[in-house]
Design a protein around this motif. Structure first.
Motif, short mmCIF file in Angstrom:
data_model
loop_
_atom_site.label_atom_id
_atom_site.label_comp_id
_atom_site.label_asym_id
_atom_site.label_seq_id
_atom_site.Cartn_x
_atom_site.Cartn_y
_atom_site.Cartn_z
N LYS A 1 14.63 -3.09 26.03
CA LYS A 1 15.62 -2.30 25.30
C LYS A 1 14.95 -1.48 24.22
CE LYS A 1 19.20 -4.22 27.37
NZ LYS A 1 20.12 -3.45 28.25
N GLU A 2 15.67 -0.47 23.73
CA GLU A 2 15.17 0.31 22.60
C GLU A 2 15.39 -0.47 21.30
OE1 GLU A 2 15.99 4.78 24.41
OE2 GLU A 2 16.98 4.13 22.58
N ARG A 3 14.63 -0.07 20.29
CA ARG A 3 14.81 -0.71 18.99
C ARG A 3 16.17 -0.38 18.41
NH1 ARG A 3 8.84 0.04 16.07
NH2 ARG A 3 7.70 -0.91 17.82
N ARG B 1 0.84 -1.21 0.00
CA ARG B 1 0.00 0.00 0.00
C ARG B 1 0.87 1.25 0.00
NH1 ARG B 1 -5.40 -1.09 3.57
NH2 ARG B 1 -5.92 -3.11 2.68
N TYR B 2 1.84 1.25 -0.90
CA TYR B 2 2.67 2.43 -1.06
C TYR B 2 1.87 3.59 -1.62
CZ TYR B 2 7.52 0.79 -0.60
OH TYR B 2 8.73 0.36 -0.14
N THR B 3 2.23 4.76 -1.17
CA THR B 3 1.84 5.95 -1.90
C THR B 3 2.91 6.20 -2.95
OG1 THR B 3 2.99 7.34 -0.32
CG2 THR B 3 0.67 6.93 0.08
N LYS B 4 2.76 7.19 -3.76
CA LYS B 4 3.77 7.48 -4.77
C LYS B 4 5.06 7.93 -4.11
CE LYS B 4 0.61 8.71 -8.50
NZ LYS B 4 0.22 9.76 -9.46
N GLY B 5 6.17 7.66 -4.77
CA GLY B 5 7.46 8.10 -4.27
C GLY B 5 8.33 6.93 -3.89
N ALA B 6 9.60 7.23 -3.64
CA ALA B 6 10.57 6.21 -3.27
C ALA B 6 10.79 6.23 -1.76
CB ALA B 6 11.88 6.46 -4.01
N TYR B 7 11.15 5.10 -1.24
CA TYR B 7 11.31 4.95 0.20
C TYR B 7 12.60 4.21 0.56
CZ TYR B 7 6.49 6.40 0.78
OH TYR B 7 5.34 7.12 0.78
N ASP B 8 13.25 4.67 1.60
CA ASP B 8 14.24 3.84 2.29
C ASP B 8 13.46 2.84 3.12
OD1 ASP B 8 16.50 6.60 3.10
OD2 ASP B 8 16.41 5.31 1.33
N MET B 9 13.98 1.63 3.21
CA MET B 9 13.33 0.62 4.04
C MET B 9 14.37 -0.01 4.96
SD MET B 9 10.48 -1.11 1.61
CE MET B 9 9.51 -1.52 3.06
N ALA B 10 13.90 -0.51 6.08
CA ALA B 10 14.84 -1.01 7.08
C ALA B 10 14.19 -2.08 7.94
CB ALA B 10 15.33 0.15 7.96
N TRP B 11 15.05 -2.82 8.60
CA TRP B 11 14.64 -3.78 9.62
C TRP B 11 15.25 -3.35 10.96
CZ3 TRP B 11 11.04 -7.47 9.01
CH2 TRP B 11 10.72 -7.87 7.71
N PHE B 12 14.42 -3.42 11.99
CA PHE B 12 14.86 -3.15 13.34
C PHE B 12 14.51 -4.36 14.20
CE2 PHE B 12 15.96 1.36 13.26
CZ PHE B 12 15.45 1.73 12.03
N ARG B 13 15.13 -4.43 15.35
CA ARG B 13 14.76 -5.45 16.32
C ARG B 13 14.76 -4.84 17.70
NH1 ARG B 13 19.93 -9.59 15.79
NH2 ARG B 13 21.54 -8.22 16.69
N GLN B 14 13.98 -5.46 18.56
CA GLN B 14 13.87 -4.96 19.92
C GLN B 14 13.92 -6.12 20.90
OE1 GLN B 14 10.37 -2.54 20.57
NE2 GLN B 14 11.39 -1.45 22.23
N PHE B 15 14.87 -6.00 21.82
CA PHE B 15 15.00 -6.97 22.91
C PHE B 15 14.15 -6.48 24.07
CE2 PHE B 15 18.21 -9.02 20.54
CZ PHE B 15 19.10 -8.07 20.08
N PRO B 16 13.68 -7.40 24.92
CA PRO B 16 12.86 -6.98 26.06
C PRO B 16 13.56 -5.93 26.91
CG PRO B 16 12.76 -9.35 25.81
CD PRO B 16 13.80 -8.87 24.84
#
Length: 126
Positions: free
Chosen positions: A43-45, A26-41
């Motif tokens: 802790k911050e992402r 469900r992108y809108t128009k335009g380009a995007y950076d994409m990323a993966w994050f993880r979060q430990f209990p």
């Protein structure tokens, strides 16, 4: 509005592999950076990996050589291939996106991303 839906998490033994997927159909128009994050209990992402519209990538030192981020533009999907998984990789993993800008370098900082998925749990047993 960009909607992101992760899948592919689960339980795996140490040394195994998993592939996480993030559907951003469900992108809108335009380009995007994409990323993966993880979060430990408790802790911050933390940023795991990010990929720009032209395929540039950046990885956290803890996953270099083991994880690979990729994206399929026609499907508007990004992936995180996780190989040689370790117990310390156990976490909730989140997909994120932000509008691309030539003025910003590729980032793995959570505060730089506007859109987030709900997360998918990865559990690694020794």
């Amino acid at each position: 509005q960009v909607q992101l839906v992760e899948s592919g998490g689960g339980s795996v033994q140490s040394g195994g592999s998993l592939r996480l997927s993030c559907d951003a159909s469900r992108y809108t128009k335009g380009a995007y950076d994409m990323a993966w994050f993880r979060q430990f209990p408790g802790k911050e992402r933390e940023g795991v990996a990010a990929i720009s519209p032209d395929g540039g990538t950046t990885y956290a030192d803890s996953v270099k050589g083991r994880f690979t981020i990729a994206r399929d533009f026609p499907k508007n999907t990004q992936y995180l291939q996780m190989d040689n998984i370790k117990p310390e990789d156990t976490a909730m993993y989140y997909c994120a996106a932000r509008p691309f800008s030539n003025f910003n370098s590729l980032s793995r900082r959570a505060r730089d991303y506007n859109y987030w998925g709900q997360g998918t749990q990865v559990t690694v047993s020794s």
